[in-house]
Write a protein that holds these residues in place. Structure first.
Motif, PDB file in Angstrom:
ATOM      1  N   PHE A  61       0.956  -0.902   0.040  1.00  0.00           N
ATOM      2  CA  PHE A  61       0.016  -0.382  -0.239  1.00  0.00           C
ATOM      3  C   PHE A  61       1.070   0.985  -0.112  1.00  0.00           C
ATOM      4  CE2 PHE A  61      -2.347  -3.798   2.067  1.00  0.00           C
ATOM      5  CZ  PHE A  61      -3.096  -3.795   1.365  1.00  0.00           C
ATOM      6  N   HIS A  62       2.537   1.038  -0.622  1.00  0.00           N
ATOM      7  CA  HIS A  62       3.261   2.436  -0.673  1.00  0.00           C
ATOM      8  C   HIS A  62       2.687   2.866  -1.156  1.00  0.00           C
ATOM      9  CE1 HIS A  62       6.475   4.899  -0.440  1.00  0.00           C
ATOM     10  NE2 HIS A  62       6.739   4.462  -1.425  1.00  0.00           N
TER      11      HIS A  62
ATOM     12  N   THR B 137      -4.761  -7.110  -5.578  1.00  0.00           N
ATOM     13  CA  THR B 137      -4.020  -5.794  -4.513  1.00  0.00           C
ATOM     14  C   THR B 137      -4.660  -4.845  -6.079  1.00  0.00           C
ATOM     15  OG1 THR B 137      -1.962  -6.374  -4.577  1.00  0.00           O
ATOM     16  CG2 THR B 137      -3.339  -6.216  -2.054  1.00  0.00           C
ATOM     17  N   GLU B 138      -4.220  -5.406  -7.069  1.00  0.00           N
ATOM     18  CA  GLU B 138      -3.868  -4.403  -8.420  1.00  0.00           C
ATOM     19  C   GLU B 138      -5.144  -4.697  -9.259  1.00  0.00           C
ATOM     20  OE1 GLU B 138      -1.291  -3.098  -8.605  1.00  0.00           O
ATOM     21  OE2 GLU B 138      -0.278  -3.697  -6.822  1.00  0.00           O
TER      22      GLU B 138
ATOM     23  N   VAL C  17      -3.825   6.202  -4.590  1.00  0.00           N
ATOM     24  CA  VAL C  17      -4.654   6.227  -3.244  1.00  0.00           C
ATOM     25  C   VAL C  17      -2.957   6.497  -2.157  1.00  0.00           C
ATOM     26  CG1 VAL C  17      -6.042   5.934  -1.572  1.00  0.00           C
ATOM     27  CG2 VAL C  17      -6.589   5.121  -4.252  1.00  0.00           C
ATOM     28  N   LEU C  18      -3.776   7.766  -1.117  1.00  0.00           N
ATOM     29  CA  LEU C  18      -2.727   7.622  -0.252  1.00  0.00           C
ATOM     30  C   LEU C  18      -3.864   7.495   0.728  1.00  0.00           C
ATOM     31  CD1 LEU C  18      -0.402   8.804   1.309  1.00  0.00           C
ATOM     32  CD2 LEU C  18      -0.999  11.236   0.836  1.00  0.00           C
ATOM     33  N   HIS C  19      -3.036   6.925   1.976  1.00  0.00           N
ATOM     34  CA  HIS C  19      -3.863   6.251   2.721  1.00  0.00           C
ATOM     35  C   HIS C  19      -2.444   6.758   4.253  1.00  0.00           C
ATOM     36  CE1 HIS C  19      -6.740   3.056   4.528  1.00  0.00           C
ATOM     37  NE2 HIS C  19      -7.201   4.489   4.716  1.00  0.00           N
ATOM     38  N   PRO C  20      -2.700   7.183   4.936  1.00  0.00           N
ATOM     39  CA  PRO C  20      -1.644   7.002   6.384  1.00  0.00           C
ATOM     40  C   PRO C  20      -2.475   7.117   7.053  1.00  0.00           C
ATOM     41  CG  PRO C  20      -2.223   8.836   5.239  1.00  0.00           C
ATOM     42  CD  PRO C  20      -3.040   8.706   4.607  1.00  0.00           C
TER      43      PRO C  20
ATOM     44  N   GLU D 214       4.990   3.109   5.494  1.00  0.00           N
ATOM     45  CA  GLU D 214       6.229   4.445   5.081  1.00  0.00           C
ATOM     46  C   GLU D 214       5.673   4.923   5.919  1.00  0.00           C
ATOM     47  OE1 GLU D 214       8.446   4.026   2.197  1.00  0.00           O
ATOM     48  OE2 GLU D 214       9.028   1.392   2.436  1.00  0.00           O
ATOM     49  N   ARG D 215       4.227   5.832   6.384  1.00  0.00           N
ATOM     50  CA  ARG D 215       4.175   7.480   6.097  1.00  0.00           C
ATOM     51  C   ARG D 215       3.540   7.879   7.756  1.00  0.00           C
ATOM     52  NH1 ARG D 215       3.415  10.111   1.106  1.00  0.00           N
ATOM     53  NH2 ARG D 215       4.023   8.952  -0.725  1.00  0.00           N
TER      54      ARG D 215
END
Ligand code: ANZ
Ligand code: ZN
Length: 823
Positions: free
Chosen positions: A22-23, A746-747, A71-74, A120-121
């Protein structure tokens, strides 16, 4: 094969972690989508409210990714705050240790739920690499004149000798020692959010993706009001006091004036007067009342005469000046003109202190008498007792009186906001230190950016008594002036934790930057947050502060966007037996228990299925069982059908009626889930997947394995797994693998409904004879009543049943039934 959720969930969580699945990085080629859930306070354990919040966010993030977005999901930790310090006082554990171990535990719990975060975020506001930039934010505001210091009251426990946060004051008493809490005047830091009041209000209109309720709460909190300021002379002096009033039209009805007891002029006004002693006693008494108590409508309005008189600039009349608990220093000018006939608070006050009640506005066509009034008349009407303004409507009079006041220079039009400047000083240890140094020569000096962070010292004592631990730590306090190098002292206040959470969504866009809080290009790529999800308890403060920070950073040139959150979803509470799940009620269901018993997928599925996201959700053990049984049913179906799947393309023309029905169910479900997810109606999306599973069972049970249509079954199984994936990603991933599907789930792209499959060319209708169901048949949904009758009468079984009888009439209900009445 058995559905072993524990093994499956651990397997996939490990895989996602290893693959860093999910990075995300910026990618100009793809549309971006920023999905954000409010980050948790690391209290120790996740509760069901978290599970709900993050399950909703995870479906959004996974769906959007499948729909082609970058998608950014932190995820991170709102990790400063009082509980860590209380734990230190109680158990002697250092706040940092308590915090990091709670974070470790809760991170493990989040991972155990399989949420698709880009770990990672991860950020934590209590880490120096984060709070360095919280301090940077302070300096930017300070440089732009938006951070300043002034005296303000704090809650003070006289026996613990310490400042108390509002939440430590319970019914006016110290939470710890139960003694009466007082007030103390301290120099404190503020952010000038009031400079942004009008913009924060105006831009609410741009928030089309926010719930109306939240927008109304924000507007209310900002509280814009229009009125006038009027100058009243102090009798026998050349000094004036200015009042703020929304009703200048009532100025001929003023029978007294009131000043806030904390008003800086009070001292001078009462000094040496016979009333001084009574006034000082009253001021002391009001100080023990909290602002909440003082502003409550049912709190008794109390006051005291100051011995001073004022001159009404419109009537030249002499009127007494009071101090009263219902007037606040920090609103308007802190001075109010009392108009008992037209303001309820003033009416109550006048009754109590026998002050005159003079009517200046009459309801149209009426003649109220002040002696007969039982409450103030606050509505519109016609002016009287108001000199040359008599006979006008009060609306017209209001405008004319402001014009008159402006001409005579005794007053002017004025807009006020209820919004106060934001008090950010906390006399606490576990927060971001305010980067300021006090020098005997240079005064207040900001810590230069390159010297950030101002680190929190570790060897501090927690006694819960006296000043804050920081002010009692000489290694921290004593420093040198950044300007002249002379010995100087550090500011020992830390920042309100709401400061940390007012910019964290920006940090996620560039979390490892050690030069700047974020890179502008990165922030501009990801911002604003496309979907923000969290509890409605943050509808006012957090969201308002975050909007303020975003606007300020925009104005300073650090970001393009002016609003942080394009869309907002406020999720409902998790209830048990009708009341909120909470430790104090003792009705808590722990997420860990549920996961251990049924697995993370069941927990997620239940919580998403039990209610639409904005509604409260009632915990229900039977329904949890139900969710678990459904997953087992899916598992069995895919397991049993796997041997019959094929890679052959599906020939749509090869389908018989039974197969068409199954394909209809599959594509109806794709369509419904797509539409429902777009509007966060996850519960109905899940029901439609359940219907699809039912259709699959109906097909399976009515078809010999030798007659299975493998290409169709393949399409059904594949889509079933793909649609389930955002909700229950572990079981979906496992079934994808077991059934031998190609590529990574996931893809995988989101499926498209085939409209052709949704065109029904026949529906089943029942045939009744004299009201009794006798036969069923397939017919075009467009068939007219005549066609229905014709087809029914040509049926052999029907013909046999009505043989020899005469048809009285036929009643046809299109697409449903036909009833033939015979004699
Ligand atoms: C005279 C008057 C007559 C008022 C009347 C109202 C009705 P909003 O709408 O919330 O802005 N007020 C002003 N400053 C105050 C303070 N510091 N503490 C307590 N009350 C204060 O309310 C403005 C009104 O609240 C003002 O208008 C003032 O009372 C009071 F028929 O002035 B009014
Ligand atoms: Zn200096």
């Amino acid at each position: 094969m058995r559905y072993d959720f524990k093994e499956i969930e651990e397997k996939w969580q490990k895989k996602w972690e290893e693959e860093n699945a999910f990075h995300m990085e910026e990618d100009a080629e793809k549309p971006k989508y920023y999905a954000l859930e409010m980050f948790p306070y690391p209290s120790g354990n996740l509760h069901m409210g978290h599970v709900r919040n993050y399950s909703i966010g995870d479906v959004v993030a996974r769906c959007k990714k499948m729909q082609g977005y970058n998608v950014l999901h932190p995820m991170g930790w709102d990790s400063f705050g009082l509980p860590a310090e209380n734990a230190a006082i109680k158990h002697g554990t250092p706040p940092a240790e308590w915090t990091w171990s709670n974070i470790d535990n809760m991170r493990r719990q989040l991972k155990r739920l399989g949420f698709s975060y880009d770990w990672e975020r991860e950020i934590a506001t209590a880490k120096p690499d984060y709070y360095k930039f919280t301090q940077w934010m302070f300096l930017q505001l300070y440089k732009h004149g938006l951070a300043y210091k002034k005296k303000s009251y704090v809650n003070w426990c006289p026996s613990c000798q310490t400042v108390l946060a509002n939440e430590q004051v319970v019914n006016g008493k110290c939470e710890r020692c139960k003694s009466e809490v007082g007030k103390k005047d301290l120099e404190q830091w503020f952010f000038k959010i009031t400079d942004y009041a009008q913009r924060l209000l105006d831009d609410i209109d741009k928030l089309s993706g926010w719930p109306d309720k939240v927008k109304a709460m924000q507007a209310n909190w900002i509280g814009r009001s229009e009125g006038a300021e009027m100058k009243f002379q102090i009798a026998g002096s050349d000094q004036f006091l200015t009042v703020y009033t929304t009703r200048p039209d009532t100025i001929f009805g003023v029978s007294y004036m009131v000043m806030a007891p904390e008003h800086p002029m009070v001292d001078q006004l009462i000094s040496g007067k016979p009333e001084e002693e009574a006034c000082r006693a009253f001021i002391k008494k009001v100080q023990t009342q909290s602002e909440i108590v003082r502003s409550a409508t049912d709190t008794e309005k109390e006051g005291v005469f100051t011995g001073c008189y004022m001159i009404n600039p419109f009537t030249e009349e002499k009127i007494p000046l009071y101090l009263a608990n219902y007037v606040f220093l920090d609103y308007g000018t802190g001075v109010v003109m009392g108009v008992p006939a037209h303001d309820q608070r003033d009416f109550d006050f006048a009754k109590k202190y026998h002050l005159p009640i003079r009517i200046v506005i009459q309801p149209e066509g009426q003649n109220m008498k002040s002696e007969e009034m039982t409450e103030a008349f606050a509505a519109e009407g016609i002016m009287e007792n108001s000199g040359c303004f008599n006979g006008l409507s009060n609306r017209d009079a209001l405008k004319k009186m402001i014009a008159y006041a402006e001409e005579k220079r005794i007053g002017q039009k004025k807009v006020n906001f209820r919004l106060r400047d934001w008090l950010i000083s906390r006399q606490r240890y576990w927060g971001a230190p305010i980067p300021i140094v006090y020098c005997p020569h240079c005064g207040t000096v900001e810590v230069p950016e390159e010297q950030l962070p101002v680190l929190l010292p570790e060897n501090v004592k927690f006694t819960g008594q006296g000043k804050s631990p920081l002010s009692e730590c000489p290694e921290f306090v004593n420093t040198v002036c950044p300007k002249c190098g002379a010995p100087a002292q550090r500011e020992t206040d830390t920042m309100d934790t709401f400061v940390c959470s007012s910019w964290y969504f920006l940090r996620y866009t560039d979390p490892h930057n050690d030069k700047m809080p974020f890179d502008k290009a990165k922030a501009d790529y990801w911002m604003n947050v496309d979907q923000y999800i969290g509890g409605v308890e943050h509808a006012i403060l957090h969201l308002l502060y975050a909007r303020f920070f975003t606007k300020a950073l925009h104005d300073f040139g650090y970001i393009d966007c002016e609003e942080p959150f394009a869309n907002l979803l406020t999720q409902g509470m998790v209830l048990k037996d009708g009341s909120k799940m909470s430790k104090s009620v003792g009705n808590v269901v722990s997420p860990e228990e549920i996961i251990a018993k049924y697995g993370a997928d069941t927990a997620r599925l239940f919580i998403l299925f039990a209610a639409p996201p904005e509604r409260d959700l009632d915990w229900n053990d039977t329904a949890v069982e139900g969710a678990y049984r459904f997953l087992n049913r899916v598992w069995r179906a895919v397991d049993e059908l796997t041997p019959y799947l094929s890679e052959e393309p599906l020939d749509k023309n090869s389908l018989n009626e039974k197969e068409k029905k199954l394909r209809f169910a599959v594509h109806a479900s794709i369509k419904k889930v797509t539409e429902d997810c777009a509007r966060f109606s996850f519960n109905t999306a899940i029901s439609s997947i359940m219907e699809m599973v039912n259709a699959l069972y109906v097909y399976k049970e009515n078809t010999k394995t030798a007659e299975y249509h493998s290409a169709l079954l393949t399409e059904a199984v594949e889509n079933l797994i793909v649609l389930l994936y955002p909700f229950v990603p572990h079981i979906a991933s496992e079934l994808w693998e077991i059934s031998g599907r190609e590529g990574k789930l996931t893809e995988r792209a989101w499926p498209q409904a085939d409209m052709e499959a949704l065109q029904v060319n026949e529906v089943e209708i029942v045939i009744q004879i004299n009201g009794k169901i006798r036969e069923k048949m397939m017919i075009s949904p467009e068939a007219s009543p005549e066609q229905m009758k014709e087809t029914a009468l040509s049926n052999e079984k029907v013909q046999a049943l009505i043989a020899g009888k005469s048809i009285v009439k036929c009643i046809a209900v299109p697409k449903k039934l036909i009833n033939i009445v015979v004699k």
